[in-house]
Design a protein around this motif. Structure first.
Motif, PDB file in Angstrom:
ATOM      1  N   TYR A   1      -7.103  -5.643   4.627  1.00 23.17           N
ATOM      2  CA  TYR A   1      -7.827  -6.365   3.565  1.00 23.17           C
ATOM      3  C   TYR A   1      -7.247  -6.040   2.177  1.00 23.17           C
ATOM      4  CZ  TYR A   1     -11.322  -7.221   7.186  1.00 23.17           C
ATOM      5  OH  TYR A   1     -11.956  -7.615   8.343  1.00 23.17           O
ATOM      6  N   VAL A   2      -7.008  -4.742   1.947  1.00 23.27           N
ATOM      7  CA  VAL A   2      -6.498  -4.338   0.628  1.00 23.27           C
ATOM      8  C   VAL A   2      -5.058  -4.852   0.445  1.00 23.27           C
ATOM      9  CG1 VAL A   2      -6.043  -2.393  -0.914  1.00 23.27           C
ATOM     10  CG2 VAL A   2      -7.991  -2.310   0.641  1.00 23.27           C
ATOM     11  N   ALA A   3      -4.260  -4.804   1.520  1.00 21.48           N
ATOM     12  CA  ALA A   3      -2.878  -5.308   1.443  1.00 21.48           C
ATOM     13  C   ALA A   3      -2.881  -6.797   1.114  1.00 21.48           C
ATOM     14  CB  ALA A   3      -2.146  -5.052   2.760  1.00 21.48           C
TER      15      ALA A   3
ATOM     16  N   SER B   1     -14.741  -6.272  -4.643  1.00 24.55           N
ATOM     17  CA  SER B   1     -15.916  -6.863  -3.992  1.00 24.55           C
ATOM     18  C   SER B   1     -15.675  -8.299  -3.539  1.00 24.55           C
ATOM     19  CB  SER B   1     -17.123  -6.799  -4.921  1.00 24.55           C
ATOM     20  OG  SER B   1     -16.845  -7.494  -6.112  1.00 24.55           O
ATOM     21  N   ASP B   2     -14.687  -9.001  -4.169  1.00 28.04           N
ATOM     22  CA  ASP B   2     -14.472 -10.404  -3.759  1.00 28.04           C
ATOM     23  C   ASP B   2     -13.751 -10.507  -2.411  1.00 28.04           C
ATOM     24  OD1 ASP B   2     -12.010  -9.579  -4.675  1.00 28.04           O
ATOM     25  OD2 ASP B   2     -11.503 -11.503  -5.606  1.00 28.04           O
ATOM     26  N   LEU B   3     -13.386  -9.358  -1.788  1.00 30.77           N
ATOM     27  CA  LEU B   3     -12.768  -9.415  -0.455  1.00 30.77           C
ATOM     28  C   LEU B   3     -13.770  -9.845   0.608  1.00 30.77           C
ATOM     29  CD1 LEU B   3     -10.491  -6.238  -0.405  1.00 30.77           C
ATOM     30  CD2 LEU B   3      -9.791  -8.619  -0.348  1.00 30.77           C
TER      31      LEU B   3
ATOM     32  N   TYR C   1      -7.900   5.040  -3.559  1.00 33.15           N
ATOM     33  CA  TYR C   1      -6.452   4.917  -3.362  1.00 33.15           C
ATOM     34  C   TYR C   1      -5.926   3.638  -4.041  1.00 33.15           C
ATOM     35  CZ  TYR C   1      -1.930   4.746  -1.026  1.00 33.15           C
ATOM     36  OH  TYR C   1      -0.585   4.685  -0.758  1.00 33.15           O
ATOM     37  N   HIS C   2      -6.688   2.563  -3.873  1.00 29.32           N
ATOM     38  CA  HIS C   2      -6.336   1.283  -4.507  1.00 29.32           C
ATOM     39  C   HIS C   2      -6.278   1.453  -6.034  1.00 29.32           C
ATOM     40  CE1 HIS C   2      -6.707  -2.888  -5.852  1.00 29.32           C
ATOM     41  NE2 HIS C   2      -7.836  -2.567  -6.451  1.00 29.32           N
TER      42      HIS C   2
ATOM     43  N   LEU D   1       0.815  -1.223   0.000  1.00 25.48           N
ATOM     44  CA  LEU D   1       0.000   0.000   0.000  1.00 25.48           C
ATOM     45  C   LEU D   1       0.849   1.274   0.000  1.00 25.48           C
ATOM     46  CD1 LEU D   1      -2.776  -1.136   2.499  1.00 25.48           C
ATOM     47  CD2 LEU D   1      -2.657  -1.410   0.017  1.00 25.48           C
ATOM     48  N   VAL D   2       2.164   1.125  -0.204  1.00 27.64           N
ATOM     49  CA  VAL D   2       3.028   2.311  -0.232  1.00 27.64           C
ATOM     50  C   VAL D   2       3.144   2.806  -1.663  1.00 27.64           C
ATOM     51  CG1 VAL D   2       5.364   3.182   0.135  1.00 27.64           C
ATOM     52  CG2 VAL D   2       4.324   1.650   1.814  1.00 27.64           C
TER      53      VAL D   2
END
Ligand SMILES: [Zn+2]
Length: 323
Positions: A253-255, A289-291, A302-303, A237-238
């Motif tokens: 979750y995003v990481a 959405s699949d998270l 941001y993603h 995420l950096v």
């Protein structure tokens, strides 16, 4: 029926490139009494041809007018010819040293039967052979056609590269150097840099075709790409340019999503194809959405920015790294 149609019919009736061992007897096709072994390419032996090419042990009797596409050959014919020239079947003989009969056969096919040539134009050996001849004898239209075929497999933007780029990638790199086609090198190098040799039936023997300088390029580029990949896995995420960050709720979750996407599939014939992973994310509208959890709108933005940033960097840097 055109002359070429008649020749094609002849080809079906007789085996291609019928080999005639002459010894000291006359060849009943070209009346040559040379004590040599030669073969005629029946597709390119025209009764009203006015020049004979000898390439390796193959003879081609063709029409001089077809050779206008080559400035080198056409200029050669414009020069005064010596009084004593070898001739076969009443036509001057031109010996093409250093070329292969297979390559010239393909070039003659392009001259006489462009539609037939087009059906073979995806075959690497055909493209390589025609590019070599077109470059050596300055045939701009044929050279352009061969380059277009090569660029279909190794496009100038790595984002457009497909699975077609993997086979013959090492040969393409050497060919690009030999015939001065730098535009195909980045994609060919990129394909080679992510190919897994343990999955290749040849066990990586294609790498031996690279020049020492190209082998050095490959290893250096591979190390830079590995480092880029490692940075994503360690710090997913950096961002290099984005000022924002993910919120505490969404970060893990995003990481995790990024790490999953960038974990190489051990069963795949290639290691992490980062450009494709990122391009697929964009095709999927950067969907998270699949998270299984709700990601807030700022974190989704941001993603998305990270996806575009990383793809832009790779598409820009891969040609620089490998050119
Ligand atoms: Zn959030």
């Amino acid at each position: 029926m055109s002359k070429f149609d008649a020749k094609l019919r002849l080809e079906r009736e007789e085996p291609f490139a019928k080999r005639r061992r002459l010894g000291l007897t006359k060849c009943n096709l070209c009346s040559s009494d040379n004590a040599v072994t030669h073969s005629h390419d029946s597709r390119f032996w025209f009764g009203d041809g006015d020049i004979v090419f000898r390439v390796q042990d193959s003879l081609f009797k063709v029409h001089r007018s077809r050779l206008r596409c080559s400035t080198v050959l056409w200029d050669m014919f414009e020069l005064p010819q010596p009084p004593q020239v070898d001739n076969i079947d009443g036509c001057p003989l031109v010996v093409m040293a250093g070329d292969t009969a297979k390559d010239w056969s393909t070039v003659f096919r392009w001259m006489y039967d462009p539609a037939g040539f087009a059906t073979q134009a995806g075959v690497f050996d055909v493209l390589a052979g025609t590019l070599r001849i077109a470059t050596k004898y300055d045939m701009p239209a044929l050279r352009e056609s061969a380059i277009q075929g090569l660029q279909f497999r190794w496009p100038s933007s790595p984002a457009l590269m497909t699975h077609n780029a993997f086979s013959n990638a090492a040969e393409a790199i050497s060919l690009a150097r030999e015939c001065d086609v730098p535009s195909i090198r980045p994609a060919a190098f990129y394909a080679l840099s992510i190919q897994r040799w343990s999955h290749d039936a040849e066990g990586g023997s294609a790498l031996l075709r690279l020049s020492p300088d190209d082998a050095r390029h490959l290893i250096c580029g591979q190390q830079l790409l590995n480092s880029f990949h490692l940075q994503i896995v360690i710090n997913p995420l950096v961002s290099e340019t984005e000022n924002g960050r993910t919120c505490d709720h969404c970060a893990s979750y995003v990481a995790e999503y990024w790490r999953r996407k960038f974990t190489p599939d051990v069963s795949s014939p290639h290691s992490c194809w980062m450009v494709k992973v990122l391009a697929d994310m964009i095709l999927n509208n950067c969907d998270l959405s699949d998270l299984g959890v709700q990601i807030c709108t700022p974190c989704q933005s941001y993603h998305r920015a990270l996806v575009y940033e990383r793809l832009t960097v790779l598409v820009k840097e891969i040609p620089v790294i490998f050119r």
